[in-house]
Design a protein around this motif. Structure first.
Motif, PDB file in Angstrom:
ATOM      1  N   PHE A  44      45.822  16.328  79.596  1.00  0.00           N
ATOM      2  CA  PHE A  44      47.211  15.886  79.459  1.00  0.00           C
ATOM      3  C   PHE A  44      47.273  14.440  78.973  1.00  0.00           C
ATOM      4  N   VAL A  45      46.420  13.596  79.532  1.00  0.00           N
ATOM      5  CA  VAL A  45      46.353  12.207  79.076  1.00  0.00           C
ATOM      6  C   VAL A  45      45.957  12.164  77.599  1.00  0.00           C
ATOM      7  N   ALA A  46      44.987  12.992  77.224  1.00  0.00           N
ATOM      8  CA  ALA A  46      44.540  13.040  75.827  1.00  0.00           C
ATOM      9  C   ALA A  46      45.669  13.500  74.910  1.00  0.00           C
ATOM     10  N   SER A  47      46.383  14.553  75.320  1.00  0.00           N
ATOM     11  CA  SER A  47      47.475  15.085  74.498  1.00  0.00           C
ATOM     12  C   SER A  47      48.568  14.047  74.305  1.00  0.00           C
ATOM     13  N   TRP A  48      49.007  13.425  75.415  1.00  0.00           N
ATOM     14  CA  TRP A  48      50.081  12.439  75.324  1.00  0.00           C
ATOM     15  C   TRP A  48      49.653  11.236  74.487  1.00  0.00           C
ATOM     16  N   ALA A  76      43.791  33.495  74.425  1.00  0.00           N
ATOM     17  CA  ALA A  76      42.979  32.274  74.505  1.00  0.00           C
ATOM     18  C   ALA A  76      43.165  31.605  75.859  1.00  0.00           C
ATOM     19  N   VAL A  77      44.415  31.574  76.342  1.00  0.00           N
ATOM     20  CA  VAL A  77      44.687  31.014  77.670  1.00  0.00           C
ATOM     21  C   VAL A  77      44.097  31.910  78.757  1.00  0.00           C
ATOM     22  N   ALA A  78      44.221  33.235  78.585  1.00  0.00           N
ATOM     23  CA  ALA A  78      43.655  34.168  79.566  1.00  0.00           C
ATOM     24  C   ALA A  78      42.146  33.971  79.685  1.00  0.00           C
ATOM     25  N   THR A  79      41.498  33.697  78.563  1.00  0.00           N
ATOM     26  CA  THR A  79      40.060  33.426  78.590  1.00  0.00           C
ATOM     27  C   THR A  79      39.753  32.206  79.448  1.00  0.00           C
ATOM     28  N   LEU A  80      40.525  31.143  79.277  1.00  0.00           N
ATOM     29  CA  LEU A  80      40.319  29.936  80.073  1.00  0.00           C
ATOM     30  C   LEU A  80      40.517  30.204  81.562  1.00  0.00           C
ATOM     31  N   VAL A  81      41.485  31.072  81.890  1.00  0.00           N
ATOM     32  CA  VAL A  81      41.745  31.415  83.287  1.00  0.00           C
ATOM     33  C   VAL A  81      40.533  32.102  83.909  1.00  0.00           C
ATOM     34  N   VAL A  82      39.980  33.091  83.205  1.00  0.00           N
ATOM     35  CA  VAL A  82      38.854  33.853  83.756  1.00  0.00           C
ATOM     36  C   VAL A  82      37.592  32.991  83.799  1.00  0.00           C
ATOM     37  N   VAL A  83      37.374  32.160  82.788  1.00  0.00           N
ATOM     38  CA  VAL A  83      36.245  31.222  82.824  1.00  0.00           C
ATOM     39  C   VAL A  83      36.353  30.333  84.065  1.00  0.00           C
ATOM     40  N   PRO A 118      47.273  26.816  63.976  1.00  0.00           N
ATOM     41  CA  PRO A 118      46.904  25.394  63.829  1.00  0.00           C
ATOM     42  C   PRO A 118      47.865  24.442  64.520  1.00  0.00           C
ATOM     43  N   ALA A 119      49.054  24.916  64.904  1.00  0.00           N
ATOM     44  CA  ALA A 119      50.028  24.051  65.573  1.00  0.00           C
ATOM     45  C   ALA A 119      49.820  24.004  67.086  1.00  0.00           C
ATOM     46  N   THR A 120      48.865  24.756  67.604  1.00  0.00           N
ATOM     47  CA  THR A 120      48.642  24.816  69.049  1.00  0.00           C
ATOM     48  C   THR A 120      48.124  23.481  69.579  1.00  0.00           C
ATOM     49  N   ASP A 121      48.685  23.033  70.687  1.00  0.00           N
ATOM     50  CA  ASP A 121      48.219  21.816  71.364  1.00  0.00           C
ATOM     51  C   ASP A 121      47.022  22.192  72.237  1.00  0.00           C
ATOM     52  N   THR A 122      45.849  22.201  71.625  1.00  0.00           N
ATOM     53  CA  THR A 122      44.649  22.655  72.340  1.00  0.00           C
ATOM     54  C   THR A 122      44.295  21.732  73.498  1.00  0.00           C
ATOM     55  N   GLU A 123      44.598  20.432  73.351  1.00  0.00           N
ATOM     56  CA  GLU A 123      44.284  19.514  74.442  1.00  0.00           C
ATOM     57  C   GLU A 123      45.028  19.911  75.718  1.00  0.00           C
ATOM     58  N   ARG A 124      46.324  20.189  75.570  1.00  0.00           N
ATOM     59  CA  ARG A 124      47.114  20.536  76.747  1.00  0.00           C
ATOM     60  C   ARG A 124      46.667  21.871  77.344  1.00  0.00           C
ATOM     61  N   LEU A 125      46.351  22.842  76.488  1.00  0.00           N
ATOM     62  CA  LEU A 125      45.918  24.145  76.995  1.00  0.00           C
ATOM     63  C   LEU A 125      44.607  24.047  77.767  1.00  0.00           C
ATOM     64  N   LEU A 126      43.786  23.062  77.432  1.00  0.00           N
ATOM     65  CA  LEU A 126      42.509  22.907  78.128  1.00  0.00           C
ATOM     66  C   LEU A 126      42.685  22.468  79.584  1.00  0.00           C
ATOM     67  N   ALA A 127      43.908  22.134  79.973  1.00  0.00           N
ATOM     68  CA  ALA A 127      44.176  21.850  81.385  1.00  0.00           C
ATOM     69  C   ALA A 127      44.302  23.130  82.199  1.00  0.00           C
ATOM     70  N   THR A 128      44.303  24.293  81.547  1.00  0.00           N
ATOM     71  CA  THR A 128      44.469  25.569  82.247  1.00  0.00           C
ATOM     72  C   THR A 128      43.391  25.783  83.300  1.00  0.00           C
ATOM     73  N   GLY A 129      42.136  25.584  82.922  1.00  0.00           N
ATOM     74  CA  GLY A 129      41.033  25.815  83.850  1.00  0.00           C
ATOM     75  C   GLY A 129      41.139  24.993  85.112  1.00  0.00           C
ATOM     76  N   PRO A 130      41.302  23.673  84.993  1.00  0.00           N
ATOM     77  CA  PRO A 130      41.441  22.868  86.204  1.00  0.00           C
ATOM     78  C   PRO A 130      42.631  23.274  87.076  1.00  0.00           C
ATOM     79  N   ILE A 131      43.744  23.704  86.474  1.00  0.00           N
ATOM     80  CA  ILE A 131      44.886  24.153  87.272  1.00  0.00           C
ATOM     81  C   ILE A 131      44.473  25.330  88.159  1.00  0.00           C
ATOM     82  N   ILE A 132      43.758  26.280  87.566  1.00  0.00           N
ATOM     83  CA  ILE A 132      43.303  27.453  88.314  1.00  0.00           C
ATOM     84  C   ILE A 132      42.387  27.031  89.460  1.00  0.00           C
TER      85      ILE A 132
END
Length: 427
Positions: free
Chosen positions: A170-174, A322-329, A264-278
């Motif tokens: 989130f810090v990276a995205s902002w 892609a988000v579901a993958t991060l959740v299961v990982v 290409p418009a996806t905010d990949t930085e923000r989505l990468l916070a998915t794993g830690p949330i889980i």
């Protein structure tokens, strides 16, 4: 009454160094994952490296974990307070330099050295900081937690790591959207510099009454030699490297795949916070479900879950999958990680926790060094040459399943028996 007693144990079972070290770990992880969240796309899109070069260079950022074995030995010799102070100072300088690659004051160096060589050297610098931080924090968790709450201590450590991992993207995205990608590195440098100050002011060296102090560099070297001549432990670490070859694709291949082949418009930085949330939300639940499971069995199960998580992207690549993958990982990581460190720490003789826990991080480093070129090759070969990008994930799944199988074989044939683990803990 039982609940009240348990709460009392938790309140009184952790000494101050435990909290100082683990709170500092939040900001260290925030910095690390903020950088990791932008690194692959920064190298590929801003510095114009090819996908193969991007993979290899991003993998070098994981070199930090390979040096943790040496950092643990140094920490045993210096003491955790001095080692943490030096490490945070080194790390703040390294991150600042990483964000200054394009700065005018670095132009003479850029003109004299090939860009790939310059980036390689700078990406290796954080290793000399994190290599000491991780064994110190985990070793402090071992020393500054009373035996009756030590397992909870590792869960707290792991939760705080993931709070930092959650905040980092989130810090990276902002920062990237409102300032610049270079400032992501500078914010990270400031974060760890503040931890340098906090350790100097608040951290006291933890030591249990029965702890054996490492007396000399010679003794530290002998401790190091004892670990690397422990064949079963070394085989276990070598096999477990496969887990991290799979896991690091989250930061190496996943962002490139989502950007290049999904949206290409996806905010990949923000989505990468998915794993830690889980991890943050489910740590207690998963710990309760697996508390009666043998540590190594939990490691094997977590490895399998992480290995097969990528089937979503292999079958139907969308932002949702892609988000579901991060959740299961993350579920696999959550099942595995606290029990992995618990398993390794139980094998460490008194006075050698730093060394053993340093070696516990070696698979992360070797895995990253392999995962980088491996991921870069897969993206180039199946994405750019064969135009079959989904095949990338079938290859990743194959590595995960093979690692699970090898760990199961190790458990049945080579794993130290419980009596041997108990003897190691009292030596």
């Amino acid at each position: 009454m039982g609940l009240a007693q348990r709460w009392h144990d938790i309140r009184t079972g952790f000494e101050r160094p435990f909290w100082v070290a683990n709170i500092s770990e939040i900001f260290e992880r925030l910095s690390y994952y903020a950088i990791f969240a932008v690194l692959a796309r920064y190298l590929h899109e801003n510095l114009k490296f090819s996908t193969e070069q991007t993979g290899s260079l991003t993998g070098l950022f994981g070199f930090v974990w390979l040096l943790a074995a040496f950092g643990g030995t140094v920490a045993d010799r210096l003491g955790f307070r001095r080692a943490l102070s030096v490490a945070y100072l080194i790390l703040s300088f390294a991150y600042f330099l990483l964000g200054s690659i394009g700065a005018p004051w670095l132009a003479p160096v850029r003109n004299a050295v090939p860009l790939a060589a310059l980036v390689t050297v700078i990406l290796l610098l954080p290793a000399f900081g994190i290599a000491m931080i991780k064994p110190c924090v985990v070793g402090t968790t071992e020393r500054a937690a009373h035996p009756n709450v030590r397992t909870i201590g590792y869960s707290i450590y792991y939760t705080l790591v993931n709070i930092g991992g959650f905040c980092g993207p989130f810090v990276a995205s902002w920062t990237r959207r409102h300032m610049s990608v270079e400032n992501v590195f500078r914010v990270a440098a400031l974060s760890v510099f503040l931890m340098f100050i906090m350790v100097l002011l608040l951290f006291q060296e933890p030591r249990r009454p029965d702890e054996v102090k490492t007396e000399s560099l010679g003794q530290a070297a002998r401790n190091f030699w004892k670990v690397i001549t422990n064949p079963r432990f070394m085989i276990f670490l070598l096999i477990f490297t496969g887990y991290w070859i799979v896991y690091w694709q989250v930061f190496i291949t996943w962002p490139l795949f989502v950007h290049d082949y999904i949206n290409p418009a996806t905010d990949t930085e923000r989505l990468l916070a998915t794993g830690p949330i889980i991890v943050i939300t489910l740590t207690v639940a998963i710990s309760a479900l697996t508390q009666k499971t043998a540590a190594l069995n939990a490691v094997i199960l977590g490895t399998f879950i992480t290995g097969v998580a990528w089937i979503f992207l292999a079958v139907h690549p969308t932002v949702v999958t892609a988000v579901a993958t991060l959740v299961v990982v993350a579920l696999g990581e959550l099942t595995m990680s606290p029990r992995y460190y618990e398993y390794c720490s139980r094998l460490a003789p008194s006075g050698q926790q730093g060394t053993y826990m340093g070696f516990a991080f070696v698979p992360l480093g070797i895995g990253s060094l392999i995962a980088g070129p491996f991921g870069g090759f897969l993206v180039h070969h199946f994405g750019e040459v064969k135009h079959q990008p989904q095949m990338i994930w079938w290859c990743v799944i194959a590595v995960g399943v093979a690692t699970t199988l090898l760990l199961w074989i190790y458990d049945k044939t080579l794993r130290p028996k419980p009596t041997e683990e108990a003897q190691a803990a009292t030596q």
